[in-house]
Enzyme design. Sequence first.
Site, PDB file in Angstrom:
ATOM      1  N   HIS A   1      -1.416   6.562   7.969  1.00 55.99           N
ATOM      2  CA  HIS A   1      -0.534   7.538   7.312  1.00 55.99           C
ATOM      3  C   HIS A   1      -1.264   8.865   7.067  1.00 55.99           C
ATOM      4  O   HIS A   1      -0.663   9.937   7.181  1.00 55.99           O
ATOM      5  CB  HIS A   1      -0.048   6.994   5.962  1.00 55.99           C
ATOM      6  CG  HIS A   1       1.160   6.106   6.047  1.00 55.99           C
ATOM      7  ND1 HIS A   1       2.361   6.533   6.562  1.00 55.99           N
ATOM      8  CD2 HIS A   1       1.355   4.822   5.649  1.00 55.99           C
ATOM      9  CE1 HIS A   1       3.256   5.535   6.476  1.00 55.99           C
ATOM     10  NE2 HIS A   1       2.664   4.491   5.931  1.00 55.99           N
TER      11      HIS A   1
ATOM     12  N   HIS B   1      -3.020   0.403   8.420  1.00 55.59           N
ATOM     13  CA  HIS B   1      -1.677   0.984   8.262  1.00 55.59           C
ATOM     14  C   HIS B   1      -1.712   2.178   7.301  1.00 55.59           C
ATOM     15  O   HIS B   1      -1.170   3.250   7.610  1.00 55.59           O
ATOM     16  CB  HIS B   1      -0.710  -0.098   7.753  1.00 55.59           C
ATOM     17  CG  HIS B   1       0.683   0.379   7.513  1.00 55.59           C
ATOM     18  ND1 HIS B   1       1.767  -0.059   8.256  1.00 55.59           N
ATOM     19  CD2 HIS B   1       1.191   1.256   6.605  1.00 55.59           C
ATOM     20  CE1 HIS B   1       2.861   0.544   7.817  1.00 55.59           C
ATOM     21  NE2 HIS B   1       2.548   1.338   6.807  1.00 55.59           N
ATOM     22  N   GLU B   2      -2.362   2.006   6.151  1.00 59.83           N
ATOM     23  CA  GLU B   2      -2.388   3.091   5.156  1.00 59.83           C
ATOM     24  C   GLU B   2      -3.221   4.271   5.651  1.00 59.83           C
ATOM     25  O   GLU B   2      -2.844   5.431   5.454  1.00 59.83           O
ATOM     26  CB  GLU B   2      -2.935   2.579   3.818  1.00 59.83           C
ATOM     27  CG  GLU B   2      -2.117   1.475   3.176  1.00 59.83           C
ATOM     28  CD  GLU B   2      -0.627   1.742   3.135  1.00 59.83           C
ATOM     29  OE1 GLU B   2      -0.215   2.916   2.983  1.00 59.83           O
ATOM     30  OE2 GLU B   2       0.153   0.784   3.270  1.00 59.83           O
TER      31      GLU B   2
ATOM     32  N   GLY C   1       0.836  -1.181   0.000  1.00 55.07           N
ATOM     33  CA  GLY C   1       0.000   0.000   0.000  1.00 55.07           C
ATOM     34  C   GLY C   1       0.873   1.234   0.000  1.00 55.07           C
ATOM     35  O   GLY C   1       2.090   1.154   0.223  1.00 55.07           O
TER      36      GLY C   1
ATOM     37  N   CYS D   1       7.246  -0.759   6.606  1.00 58.87           N
ATOM     38  CA  CYS D   1       6.717   0.435   5.926  1.00 58.87           C
ATOM     39  C   CYS D   1       7.767   0.958   4.960  1.00 58.87           C
ATOM     40  O   CYS D   1       8.941   1.038   5.321  1.00 58.87           O
ATOM     41  CB  CYS D   1       6.378   1.501   6.970  1.00 58.87           C
ATOM     42  SG  CYS D   1       5.771   3.048   6.265  1.00 58.87           S
ATOM     43  N   LEU D   2       7.329   1.328   3.757  1.00 58.18           N
ATOM     44  CA  LEU D   2       8.271   1.860   2.769  1.00 58.18           C
ATOM     45  C   LEU D   2       8.926   3.150   3.262  1.00 58.18           C
ATOM     46  O   LEU D   2      10.015   3.498   2.815  1.00 58.18           O
ATOM     47  CB  LEU D   2       7.556   2.112   1.440  1.00 58.18           C
ATOM     48  CG  LEU D   2       7.050   0.861   0.705  1.00 58.18           C
ATOM     49  CD1 LEU D   2       6.178   1.271  -0.472  1.00 58.18           C
ATOM     50  CD2 LEU D   2       8.213  -0.011   0.239  1.00 58.18           C
TER      51      LEU D   2
ATOM     52  N   GLN E   1       3.221   9.754   1.821  1.00 56.60           N
ATOM     53  CA  GLN E   1       4.503   9.097   1.567  1.00 56.60           C
ATOM     54  C   GLN E   1       5.177   9.575   0.286  1.00 56.60           C
ATOM     55  O   GLN E   1       6.351   9.291   0.061  1.00 56.60           O
ATOM     56  CB  GLN E   1       4.318   7.573   1.513  1.00 56.60           C
ATOM     57  CG  GLN E   1       3.923   6.982   2.855  1.00 56.60           C
ATOM     58  CD  GLN E   1       3.775   5.477   2.751  1.00 56.60           C
ATOM     59  OE1 GLN E   1       2.713   4.984   2.390  1.00 56.60           O
ATOM     60  NE2 GLN E   1       4.848   4.745   3.056  1.00 56.60           N
TER      61      GLN E   1
HETATM   62 ZN    ZN Z   1       3.626   2.689   5.635  1.00 62.42          ZN
END
Ligand code: ZN
Length: 192
Positions: free
Chosen positions: A149, A145-146, A49, A103-104, A54
């Site tokens: 953000h 999670h998304e 995701g 997480c990216l 991000q």
């Molecule tokens: Zn993340």
Amino acid sequence: MALREIVTVGDPVLRERARDVSVAELATPRVQGLIDDMIETMRAAGGAGLAANQVGETVRVAVVEVRPDNPRYPYKPAVPLTVIVNPEIEPVEDDVEQINEGCLSVPNLRGEVPRQMAIRVRYLDRDGVQQEEVRRGLTAGTFQHELDHLDGVLFLDRVTDPATLSTWDQFQRFHRADFEKRAREIVERTGS
Ligand code: ZN
């Protein structure tokens, strides 16, 4: 379409609350282009995701997709591409499990995070059509999670036991087998 740079922990944009997008703004080439870029960026990075914060944009837009061969999360069940705008979520059961997340935007770190195992999600799709659905299990965790953000929240904030933090190498060596066993049980129980 273009790849966007993924910002990393420490960049203040990850701590901002993203703003709602109107249906009219959602239809603009700027926002539709952002969505295309986010999909391409998520796929190129092997993510499950990606939220607009991000890539440095503070609008309430996120994308989720898990392909069957996802290299970062091989235990996750497949999730078709879902574009989520202005989401709202609420738990529909009390079921909570500890999920090992990465997480990216938090390179080379994973940790255990409690997540609701059944949530109702209301959002606009990329065409501005209202959607409502219940997501369960690991997929519910990915959505939480998304959506975190978009509120400026990182999985790090939700790690209740810092002793569970590990690099990706140490996750492979010491924690992967245990977590994949738990993940399989969740998928069997919840169907996703
Ligand atoms: Zn993340």
